[in-house]
Design a protein around this motif. Structure first.
Motif, PDB file in Angstrom:
ATOM      1  N   LEU A  22      -6.597  -6.465  -2.332  1.00  0.00           N
ATOM      2  CA  LEU A  22      -7.086  -5.495  -1.342  1.00  0.00           C
ATOM      3  C   LEU A  22      -8.157  -6.069  -0.415  1.00  0.00           C
ATOM      4  CD1 LEU A  22      -7.460  -2.058  -3.148  1.00  0.00           C
ATOM      5  CD2 LEU A  22      -6.373  -2.472  -0.939  1.00  0.00           C
TER       6      LEU A  22
ATOM      7  N   PHE B 134      -6.742  -7.997   2.508  1.00  0.00           N
ATOM      8  CA  PHE B 134      -6.071  -7.015   3.343  1.00  0.00           C
ATOM      9  C   PHE B 134      -7.099  -6.306   4.242  1.00  0.00           C
ATOM     10  CE2 PHE B 134      -4.761  -2.468   3.562  1.00  0.00           C
ATOM     11  CZ  PHE B 134      -3.603  -2.607   4.307  1.00  0.00           C
TER      12      PHE B 134
ATOM     13  N   LYS C 187      -4.671   8.062 -16.477  1.00  0.00           N
ATOM     14  CA  LYS C 187      -3.269   8.453 -16.463  1.00  0.00           C
ATOM     15  C   LYS C 187      -2.639   8.160 -17.827  1.00  0.00           C
ATOM     16  CE  LYS C 187       0.706   8.621 -13.525  1.00  0.00           C
ATOM     17  NZ  LYS C 187       1.655   7.944 -12.656  1.00  0.00           N
TER      18      LYS C 187
ATOM     19  N   ALA D  16      -8.447   5.282 -12.684  1.00  0.00           N
ATOM     20  CA  ALA D  16      -7.348   6.238 -12.516  1.00  0.00           C
ATOM     21  C   ALA D  16      -6.155   5.861 -13.388  1.00  0.00           C
ATOM     22  CB  ALA D  16      -6.949   6.315 -11.041  1.00  0.00           C
ATOM     23  N   LYS D  17      -5.875   4.564 -13.483  1.00  0.00           N
ATOM     24  CA  LYS D  17      -4.759   4.114 -14.325  1.00  0.00           C
ATOM     25  C   LYS D  17      -5.055   4.397 -15.796  1.00  0.00           C
ATOM     26  CE  LYS D  17      -2.840   0.346 -11.486  1.00  0.00           C
ATOM     27  NZ  LYS D  17      -1.489  -0.164 -11.679  1.00  0.00           N
TER      28      LYS D  17
ATOM     29  N   SER E 281      -6.021   1.657   2.837  1.00  0.00           N
ATOM     30  CA  SER E 281      -5.595   1.027   1.579  1.00  0.00           C
ATOM     31  C   SER E 281      -4.462   1.804   0.906  1.00  0.00           C
ATOM     32  CB  SER E 281      -6.776   0.944   0.613  1.00  0.00           C
ATOM     33  OG  SER E 281      -7.870   0.329   1.234  1.00  0.00           O
ATOM     34  N   GLY E 282      -4.070   2.914   1.502  1.00  0.00           N
ATOM     35  CA  GLY E 282      -2.968   3.708   0.943  1.00  0.00           C
ATOM     36  C   GLY E 282      -3.390   4.572  -0.242  1.00  0.00           C
ATOM     37  N   PHE E 283      -4.706   4.785  -0.425  1.00  0.00           N
ATOM     38  CA  PHE E 283      -5.173   5.541  -1.583  1.00  0.00           C
ATOM     39  C   PHE E 283      -4.908   7.041  -1.473  1.00  0.00           C
ATOM     40  CE2 PHE E 283      -8.163   2.946  -4.448  1.00  0.00           C
ATOM     41  CZ  PHE E 283      -7.364   1.835  -4.321  1.00  0.00           C
TER      42      PHE E 283
ATOM     43  N   THR F  19       0.818  -1.214   0.000  1.00  0.00           N
ATOM     44  CA  THR F  19       0.000   0.000   0.000  1.00  0.00           C
ATOM     45  C   THR F  19       0.853   1.266   0.000  1.00  0.00           C
ATOM     46  OG1 THR F  19      -0.165  -0.095   2.402  1.00  0.00           O
ATOM     47  CG2 THR F  19      -1.965  -1.073   1.165  1.00  0.00           C
TER      48      THR F  19
ATOM     49  N   ILE G  75      -1.804   7.767  -3.451  1.00  0.00           N
ATOM     50  CA  ILE G  75      -1.754   7.561  -4.909  1.00  0.00           C
ATOM     51  C   ILE G  75      -2.813   8.371  -5.663  1.00  0.00           C
ATOM     52  CG2 ILE G  75      -0.617   5.302  -4.930  1.00  0.00           C
ATOM     53  CD1 ILE G  75      -3.330   3.973  -5.149  1.00  0.00           C
ATOM     54  N   LEU G  76      -3.792   8.939  -4.939  1.00  0.00           N
ATOM     55  CA  LEU G  76      -4.847   9.708  -5.608  1.00  0.00           C
ATOM     56  C   LEU G  76      -4.878  11.130  -5.058  1.00  0.00           C
ATOM     57  CD1 LEU G  76      -7.697   7.034  -5.386  1.00  0.00           C
ATOM     58  CD2 LEU G  76      -6.311   7.538  -7.394  1.00  0.00           C
TER      59      LEU G  76
ATOM     60  N   LEU H  13      -9.163   2.358  -9.026  1.00  0.00           N
ATOM     61  CA  LEU H  13      -7.771   2.186  -9.439  1.00  0.00           C
ATOM     62  C   LEU H  13      -7.679   1.938 -10.955  1.00  0.00           C
ATOM     63  CD1 LEU H  13      -5.134   2.231  -7.896  1.00  0.00           C
ATOM     64  CD2 LEU H  13      -5.303  -0.231  -7.551  1.00  0.00           C
TER      65      LEU H  13
ATOM     66  N   ARG I 179       0.949   0.067  -8.495  1.00  0.00           N
ATOM     67  CA  ARG I 179      -0.022  -0.503  -7.569  1.00  0.00           C
ATOM     68  C   ARG I 179      -0.803  -1.638  -8.217  1.00  0.00           C
ATOM     69  NH1 ARG I 179      -2.463   1.398  -2.731  1.00  0.00           N
ATOM     70  NH2 ARG I 179      -3.467  -0.477  -2.020  1.00  0.00           N
TER      71      ARG I 179
END
Lengths: 138, 110
Positions: free
Chosen positions: A108, A111, B69, B65-66, B91-93, A96, B96-97, B62, A103
């Protein structure tokens, strides 16, 4: 162990909302707040969708969900299928911390199951996979 | 889930309500995919009325967004709250966003 509810339906996405309604009703009756109920629903959805997608590999089969309250006042959600032997905990978690181009799209769900519950256990009993989500009442 | 799209200048502002789960997410993904195919490149996704998101929703975000990009597009998010905000964080978003407090704050960046 006090059984609060049990439901057995075909392991298909169209039954997701019915199962989720049962799980959130149990959590509500036990006095969990709305935020924790959403987290419990989320862990439940991730575990179930995984079973819908992989347990029966295109064949039909059932999933049974049992909500219980244990002696320590913990909500225990048992999710049982009779599909391919599978251990949710063996799935690799996503990194993450990497940026968007690196990514990975998958991983997910598992997780989130681990993050949002207090404990997750997987076991194989005869022909059944039994996944147990444990949520403390705090 | 309800999806409302409005346009301000060249920005498509997409508001999504209630739940983005494994059942409802395909609808969101299709709406977004249709807009991108029609040539829309700049998006602001308003989640202020979204109560719940699961990994199905995150995966679709995701993917979109990819894709944007790769097509030199841009996608911003605003109004995350409660469990949705928490799920994005764990989730660590957030790293990255591009995520903003409000629609107004996001629009200032476009």
């Amino acid at each position: 162990m006090n059984v609060l509810s049990t439901i057995k339906v075909p392991a298909k996405l169209e039954y997701l909302h019915r199962i989720m309604d049962g799980i959130s009703q149990c959590a509500r009756e036990l006095g969990f707040d709305q935020k924790r109920i959403s987290e419990i629903e989320l862990a439940g959805e991730e575990a179930l969708v995984n079973i819908f997608n992989y347990a029966y590999q295109g064949n039909v089969g059932d999933v049974e969900v049992i909500c219980k309250l244990d002696r320590n006042e913990r909500l225990i959600i048992e999710i049982i299928d009779s599909g391919t032997p599978f251990n949710l905990l063996s799935i690799e978690e996503p990194d993450t911390t990497v940026d968007i181009s690196e990514r990975r799209i998958g991983g997910l769900g598992v997780f989130l199951v681990k993050k949002l519950t207090d404990d997750v256990q997987c076991r194989r009993e005869g022909e059944k996979n039994i996944l147990t989500l444990i949520i403390n009442k705090k | 889930m309800e999806i409302n799209v409005r346009k301000e200048k060249n920005i498509s502002i997409v508001s999504v309500t209630e739940r983005m789960d494994a059942v409802t997410t395909p609808e969101f993904e299709k709406s977004m995919s249709d807009l991108i195919s029609k040539g829309e490149k700049t998006f602001l996704i308003n989640f202020s009325a979204l109560d719940y998101i699961s990994s199905a929703g995150l995966r679709s975000i995701l993917t979109i967004a990819k894709r944007l990009k790769g097509e030199n597009g841009e996608i911003l998010f605003s109004g995350l709250k409660g469990t949705v905000e928490e799920v994005f964080k764990i989730s660590g978003f957030y790293s990255i966003l591009k995520i903003f407090e409000s629609e107004e704050a996001a629009l200032l960046k476009l």
